[in-house]
Design a protein around this motif. Sequence first.
Motif, PDB file in Angstrom:
ATOM      1  N   ALA A   9       0.472  -1.418  -0.061  1.00  0.00           N
ATOM      2  CA  ALA A   9       0.511  -0.438   0.086  1.00  0.00           C
ATOM      3  C   ALA A   9       1.150   1.297   0.007  1.00  0.00           C
ATOM      4  O   ALA A   9       0.794   2.520  -1.085  1.00  0.00           O
ATOM      5  CB  ALA A   9      -1.212   0.232   1.331  1.00  0.00           C
ATOM      6  N   ARG A  10       1.848   0.894   0.517  1.00  0.00           N
ATOM      7  CA  ARG A  10       2.816   2.292   0.779  1.00  0.00           C
ATOM      8  C   ARG A  10       3.139   2.300  -0.305  1.00  0.00           C
ATOM      9  O   ARG A  10       3.352   3.830  -0.733  1.00  0.00           O
ATOM     10  CB  ARG A  10       4.168   2.228   1.536  1.00  0.00           C
ATOM     11  N   LEU A  11       3.310   1.592  -0.963  1.00  0.00           N
ATOM     12  CA  LEU A  11       5.025   1.029  -2.459  1.00  0.00           C
ATOM     13  C   LEU A  11       3.850   2.494  -3.448  1.00  0.00           C
ATOM     14  O   LEU A  11       3.503   3.230  -4.464  1.00  0.00           O
ATOM     15  CB  LEU A  11       4.528   0.539  -2.975  1.00  0.00           C
ATOM     16  N   ARG A  12       1.670   2.024  -3.891  1.00  0.00           N
ATOM     17  CA  ARG A  12       1.088   2.763  -4.627  1.00  0.00           C
ATOM     18  C   ARG A  12       0.493   3.464  -3.635  1.00  0.00           C
ATOM     19  O   ARG A  12       0.717   5.064  -5.166  1.00  0.00           O
ATOM     20  CB  ARG A  12       0.477   1.532  -4.094  1.00  0.00           C
ATOM     21  N   ALA A  13       0.871   4.318  -3.573  1.00  0.00           N
ATOM     22  CA  ALA A  13       0.570   5.267  -2.039  1.00  0.00           C
ATOM     23  C   ALA A  13       1.839   6.068  -3.092  1.00  0.00           C
ATOM     24  O   ALA A  13       1.168   7.468  -3.630  1.00  0.00           O
ATOM     25  CB  ALA A  13       0.025   5.103  -0.543  1.00  0.00           C
ATOM     26  N   THR A  14       2.981   5.417  -3.169  1.00  0.00           N
ATOM     27  CA  THR A  14       3.744   6.891  -3.416  1.00  0.00           C
ATOM     28  C   THR A  14       3.881   7.159  -4.814  1.00  0.00           C
ATOM     29  O   THR A  14       3.426   8.102  -4.805  1.00  0.00           O
ATOM     30  CB  THR A  14       5.412   6.026  -2.844  1.00  0.00           C
ATOM     31  N   ALA A  15       2.701   5.870  -5.954  1.00  0.00           N
ATOM     32  CA  ALA A  15       3.031   6.450  -6.582  1.00  0.00           C
ATOM     33  C   ALA A  15       1.870   7.397  -7.281  1.00  0.00           C
ATOM     34  O   ALA A  15       1.464   8.049  -8.129  1.00  0.00           O
ATOM     35  CB  ALA A  15       2.424   5.353  -8.030  1.00  0.00           C
ATOM     36  N   LYS A  16       0.800   6.816  -6.177  1.00  0.00           N
ATOM     37  CA  LYS A  16      -0.649   7.931  -6.759  1.00  0.00           C
ATOM     38  C   LYS A  16       0.029   9.486  -6.411  1.00  0.00           C
ATOM     39  O   LYS A  16      -0.656  10.338  -6.751  1.00  0.00           O
ATOM     40  CB  LYS A  16      -1.337   7.299  -6.035  1.00  0.00           C
TER      41      LYS A  16
END
Length: 338
Positions: free
Chosen positions: A175-182
């Motif tokens: 979730a943190r990696l996907r939130a970083t991309a967003k």
Amino acid sequence: MTQAWANFFDPGHPAGRPSFKSRSRSRPAVDVPQARDLNITRLSRRWGAVNLPKVGRVRFRWTRDLPGVTRGGPAGRITGARLVKDAFGWQIVFRAERQVPAPVARPGPGLGIDRGITVALVLSDGTTRDHGEWLTSGEKEHLRRLEKTSARRRAARPPGQRASRRLARTYDRIARLRATAKRRAVDWQHQTTTELARTFGVVVVEDLTITNMVRTAKGTIERPGRNVRQKAGLNRAITGQAWGRTVTLLEYKTRDRGGLVVKVPAPGTSQTCHRCGHRDPAARDGTRFSCVNPACGWAGHADTNAAINIRNAAGTAVSGRGDLGAARSAKRQPPRAA
């Protein structure tokens, strides 16, 4: 929840019975409706402190000036706050009330925007606005390994048993990696739309029904779909570009600066020559557009041609957000050649 139940009991409302959200899928949020007890103070250049009910004094990262709090900052006052938990932890958002002058209509050049996948935004002036990958190669490899790990642990979990702590930690890292991309995507969209809103007075975009464009092609058992995997990849690419969010940001930023965002019908913009108006699906071959009209023969980038057609179609707008005077002037503009 109150509004959801009211919609359910309303005979004329199509809403169904409300369902409770899963704790693992919901976004925890706590609202602080009154600002009188917040007692916001600035501790340093990067940190501030605030009083929260039943929590006490809490430090937070200071990212921008707050009206009525920052010395020499914008005029206004804080009316409340909201605590929201995301993949990076708890965040605080302050509600502010301040006096904003009414936007004054300003003259400015018109612009047509063609939203794409290979290139994010193609403008009618021949320029483009593009971005790189939202995650680095190392971050993408890390995400791939975490997803493989979560799939392996999820397959080994007995049915009906809760996720282990190790699996929950793996989910948090994903979730943190996907939130970083967003976050990186939203930051690029904010910077790009701010630049366009400051430069152009009338921005014209296609009126796209994105939810229909990203529908699955699986079909049914009796009538299975075709090229399902290719369509799924196209859907992911369209969703990753967040076309709707780009237009939403453009609308309010352009309106606040006295401009206008116009939506025009989408059919035919990529198959019509902007110079002579001849329409033929065979004229477009990938990113290359070559007019088949012998009297014209224009050739160039297909997305640039579509963006010019979108700009010239401002007189057939289906909707508009912004100053009405700018809308009338946009409709009076005749089609222009590149």
